[in-house]
Design a protein around this motif. Structure first.
Motif, PDB file in Angstrom:
ATOM      1  N   LYS A  88      11.141   4.368   3.471  1.00 58.69           N
ATOM      2  CA  LYS A  88      10.097   4.282   2.448  1.00 58.69           C
ATOM      3  C   LYS A  88       9.379   5.617   2.394  1.00 58.69           C
ATOM      4  N   LEU A  89       9.849   6.489   1.509  1.00 58.89           N
ATOM      5  CA  LEU A  89       9.357   7.859   1.453  1.00 58.89           C
ATOM      6  C   LEU A  89       8.019   7.930   0.731  1.00 58.89           C
ATOM      7  N   ASN A  90       7.240   8.940   1.099  1.00 57.42           N
ATOM      8  CA  ASN A  90       5.973   9.142   0.417  1.00 57.42           C
ATOM      9  C   ASN A  90       6.189   9.874  -0.913  1.00 57.42           C
ATOM     10  N   GLU A 122      -3.695   5.276   9.202  1.00 52.17           N
ATOM     11  CA  GLU A 122      -2.739   6.023   8.391  1.00 52.17           C
ATOM     12  C   GLU A 122      -1.794   5.046   7.701  1.00 52.17           C
ATOM     13  N   LEU A 123      -1.428   5.333   6.475  1.00 43.27           N
ATOM     14  CA  LEU A 123      -0.386   4.567   5.806  1.00 43.27           C
ATOM     15  C   LEU A 123       0.958   5.093   6.276  1.00 43.27           C
ATOM     16  N   GLN A 124       1.784   4.195   6.807  1.00 43.33           N
ATOM     17  CA  GLN A 124       2.941   4.564   7.610  1.00 43.33           C
ATOM     18  C   GLN A 124       4.229   4.661   6.779  1.00 43.33           C
ATOM     19  N   PHE A 125       4.369   5.757   6.080  1.00 45.82           N
ATOM     20  CA  PHE A 125       5.653   6.001   5.416  1.00 45.82           C
ATOM     21  C   PHE A 125       6.714   6.269   6.484  1.00 45.82           C
ATOM     22  N   TYR A 177       8.429  11.778   4.658  1.00 42.84           N
ATOM     23  CA  TYR A 177       7.779  10.534   5.052  1.00 42.84           C
ATOM     24  C   TYR A 177       6.578  10.763   5.972  1.00 42.84           C
ATOM     25  N   GLN A 178       5.888  11.893   5.801  1.00 44.96           N
ATOM     26  CA  GLN A 178       4.613  12.062   6.487  1.00 44.96           C
ATOM     27  C   GLN A 178       3.632  10.995   5.980  1.00 44.96           C
ATOM     28  N   HIS A 179       2.671  10.676   6.797  1.00 40.09           N
ATOM     29  CA  HIS A 179       1.743   9.594   6.490  1.00 40.09           C
ATOM     30  C   HIS A 179       0.640  10.048   5.548  1.00 40.09           C
ATOM     31  N   TRP A 180      -0.064   9.068   4.989  1.00 38.45           N
ATOM     32  CA  TRP A 180      -1.303   9.335   4.254  1.00 38.45           C
ATOM     33  C   TRP A 180      -2.454   8.982   5.177  1.00 38.45           C
ATOM     34  N   PHE A 181      -3.421   9.902   5.316  1.00 42.65           N
ATOM     35  CA  PHE A 181      -4.466   9.764   6.319  1.00 42.65           C
ATOM     36  C   PHE A 181      -5.733   9.207   5.671  1.00 42.65           C
ATOM     37  N   LEU A 182      -5.999   7.945   5.917  1.00 42.98           N
ATOM     38  CA  LEU A 182      -7.201   7.322   5.376  1.00 42.98           C
ATOM     39  C   LEU A 182      -8.427   7.676   6.208  1.00 42.98           C
ATOM     40  N   MET A 184       0.822  -1.212   0.000  1.00 43.14           N
ATOM     41  CA  MET A 184       0.000   0.000   0.000  1.00 43.14           C
ATOM     42  C   MET A 184       0.855   1.261   0.000  1.00 43.14           C
ATOM     43  N   LEU A 185       2.140   1.131   0.304  1.00 37.74           N
ATOM     44  CA  LEU A 185       3.054   2.270   0.241  1.00 37.74           C
ATOM     45  C   LEU A 185       3.648   2.439  -1.155  1.00 37.74           C
ATOM     46  N   ASP A 186       3.302   1.524  -2.034  1.00 38.73           N
ATOM     47  CA  ASP A 186       3.909   1.512  -3.366  1.00 38.73           C
ATOM     48  C   ASP A 186       2.796   1.543  -4.408  1.00 38.73           C
ATOM     49  N   GLY A 187       3.016   0.943  -5.544  1.00 39.71           N
ATOM     50  CA  GLY A 187       2.008   0.883  -6.583  1.00 39.71           C
ATOM     51  C   GLY A 187       2.583   0.292  -7.844  1.00 39.71           C
ATOM     52  N   ALA A 188       1.729  -0.305  -8.658  1.00 38.52           N
ATOM     53  CA  ALA A 188       2.186  -0.966  -9.876  1.00 38.52           C
ATOM     54  C   ALA A 188       2.646   0.040 -10.920  1.00 38.52           C
TER      55      ALA A 188
END
Length: 520
Positions: free
Chosen positions: A301-303, A294-297, A369-374, A59-63
């Motif tokens: 593993k940078l955002n 939150e997605l934990q960057f 590396y701040q998080h993404w807030f779901l 979830m921290l990455d992507g195709a």
């Protein structure tokens, strides 16, 4: 593409690393090597734990693009608060725009076609495939490792089903009908054409997955990072509430919200909290008492937000819309500079430049590396308020309770009573639509740039068989280019246009997949 998800999406190499940790800030973003077969795996509870951690790591990455970038774009670009900062360059005869930039502009301007790369759903289905592997093969671990209890196994499966439910919820809101892939793709022989399921079937699967997660995941993992970065019971109830609200199942939404509220695990920062303290705690440090998921960057593993919002390139990729910058959302007190909504300038965005600040104040790309807030606790409160409003329209008791929830948040955020030239008046609780709009407008302030705006617009527009479609038409017409306003309005009057087209490469590679009807 669904049909081309190969074995690299089956597991993460972390599964094979001795002592692999499930701690959120130690998830390794590594992919497995081809040739790894399932009989060599799924032997121990440590491997199962690492497989679940792999779902979060992906979830921290992507195709194609990072998952979080899709979440931002799908949730913001068709709304009215975010614009591509390349609009000026688009009109230049000397500037050559990249395919990605052109696709962003086309989505913002509602010029959507199936070749737009931003309609690619690979990142979501890759995570779904990882979850499918845990769900199918995880139960076999218990027969190989007698230290794995049934409760622990159910909790791991619950996490995987919770993530899968969340991924399908994004796809459901964005595309409508999508293929339901519930079996893992482990080898080339598993690659088969798959038709779309109906909206009803997709929604039923979402609810089934999330209810299983709510019933089987743990209440706490024993540390803050995991409690905020992994699916627990209250995370599952929060996503369930969102899904119920989307489908106008208001009593179940309220019940799910109450599970979270009554847990006592979350709270809103008090009104005496200053802007810097609140901003630093919630957004910069993350995992605050207001956080639910939150997605934990982290440092390794940078955002992706530096390049999106505050990088060195000019113009930035995205910025706040002019009306947000000019004070028409958060307001400005010209007589008292210290009287301001703490969610506005220098939190959500810069009034000077329009830069989006919420996720990244880093000065270099190496410290982003701040998080993404779901989900945050205020989301649960405002979902409950919306459900109360529509549970029994015109019910003064429910509407008053909903208004009080909004006012609780407004007080904590130091919201201004006048925004632009408009006074923010408390609505008459007997007028349901006014109460609903009061909540809708507060959500814009509370969740600015958090990937929720388009979904809020569409949810409010489609309610009661699109009884309030004008809320959507007014917003998209105001955001449209002046010479295209009427064509945009005519387009969005066709409710099929509210969902994205299926990416053309998916159609080409899946003989059973039919393009969404508006784009045929």
């Amino acid at each position: 593409m669904i049909n081309n998800i190969r074995y690299r999406a089956l597991l993460l190499v972390t599964l094979l690393l001795a002592g692999a940790s499930s701690s959120c800030n130690k998830w390794l973003d590594l992919k497995p090597q081809d040739g790894l077969v399932k009989q060599d795996y799924w032997k121990t509870k440590e491997q199962l734990d690492a497989a679940v951690s792999g779902c979060y790591a992906s979830m921290l990455d992507g195709a194609s693009l990072p998952l979080t970038k899709y979440m931002f774009i799908w949730g913001e670009l068709r709304g009215d608060m975010t614009v591509s900062a390349n609009d000026a360059a688009a009109g230049s005869t000397t500037t050559t725009l990249s395919t990605l930039t052109r696709d962003e502009l086309d989505m913002q301007h509602t010029d959507l076609v199936s070749t737009n790369t931003l309609t690619n759903w690979d990142a979501f289905y890759e995570i779904i495939n990882l979850c499918n592997n845990v769900i199918k093969y995880g139960p076999g671990v218990k027969g190989n490792d007698n230290t794995l209890t049934q409760a622990a196994l159910n909790a791991y499966i619950g996490e995987a089903r919770g993530i899968r439910g969340l991924m399908y919820f994004y796809l459901y809101r964005t595309f409508g009908e999508v293929p339901l892939k519930l079996e893992p793709t482990s080898s080339d022989s598993d690659i088969k054409p798959l038709a779309k399921s109906t909206k009803e079937q997709v929604y039923a699967q979402i609810i089934s997955d999330l209810k299983y997660a709510a019933d089987n995941t743990v209440i706490s993992y024993g540390n803050i990072a995991d409690d905020k970065g992994r699916i627990n019971q209250y995370t599952a109830y929060t996503i369930l509430a969102d899904a119920y609200l989307w489908n106008e199942d208001y009593q179940n939404c309220i019940d799910a919200c109450n599970k979270v509220i009554n847990s006592g695990n979350y709270q809103i920062f008090p009104a005496l909290t200053g802007q810097f303290t609140w901003y630093n705690s919630v957004y910069i440090t993350g995992n605050s008492v207001e956080s639910i998921f939150e997605l934990q960057f982290y440092a390794q593993k940078l955002n992706p937000f530096y390049d999106m919002f505050v990088g060195n390139k000019s113009p930035k990729e995205f910025k706040a819309a002019d009306y947000v910058v000019n004070g028409d959302l958060f307001g400005t007190d010209l007589l008292d500079a210290f009287n301001h909504d703490i969610r506005g300038s220098n939190t959500s965005m810069s009034e000077g430049t329009g830069a989006i600040l919420k996720f990244n104040l880093a000065s270099t790309a190496s410290t982003t590396y701040q998080h993404w807030f779901l989900y945050r606790y205020s989301d649960v409160l405002l979902m409950k308020a919306e459900a109360l409003t529509w549970l029994s329209p015109g019910n003064v008791t429910n509407s008053t309770a909903a208004i009080n929830i909004v006012n609780q948040i407004r007080t904590a955020r130091h919201a201004l009573a006048v925004v632009g030239n408009t006074s923010i008046n408390v609505p008459d609780p007997t007028i349901t639509l006014d109460v609903s709009n009061y909540i809708f407008n507060e959500r814009a302030r509370e969740f600015a740039f958090e990937g929720k705006r388009w979904f809020d617009i569409l949810r409010n527009a489609k309610r009661n068989n699109y009884a309030n479609i004008n809320i959507l038409l007014n917003i998209v017409s105001a955001s449209a280019q002046p010479d295209k306003q009427q064509s945009v309005i005519n387009k969005y009057k066709d409710i099929r246009s509210h969902y994205l087209p299926i990416y053309t490469k998916e159609i080409q590679n899946n003989s059973l997949l039919v393009q969404n009807s508006f784009y045929q």
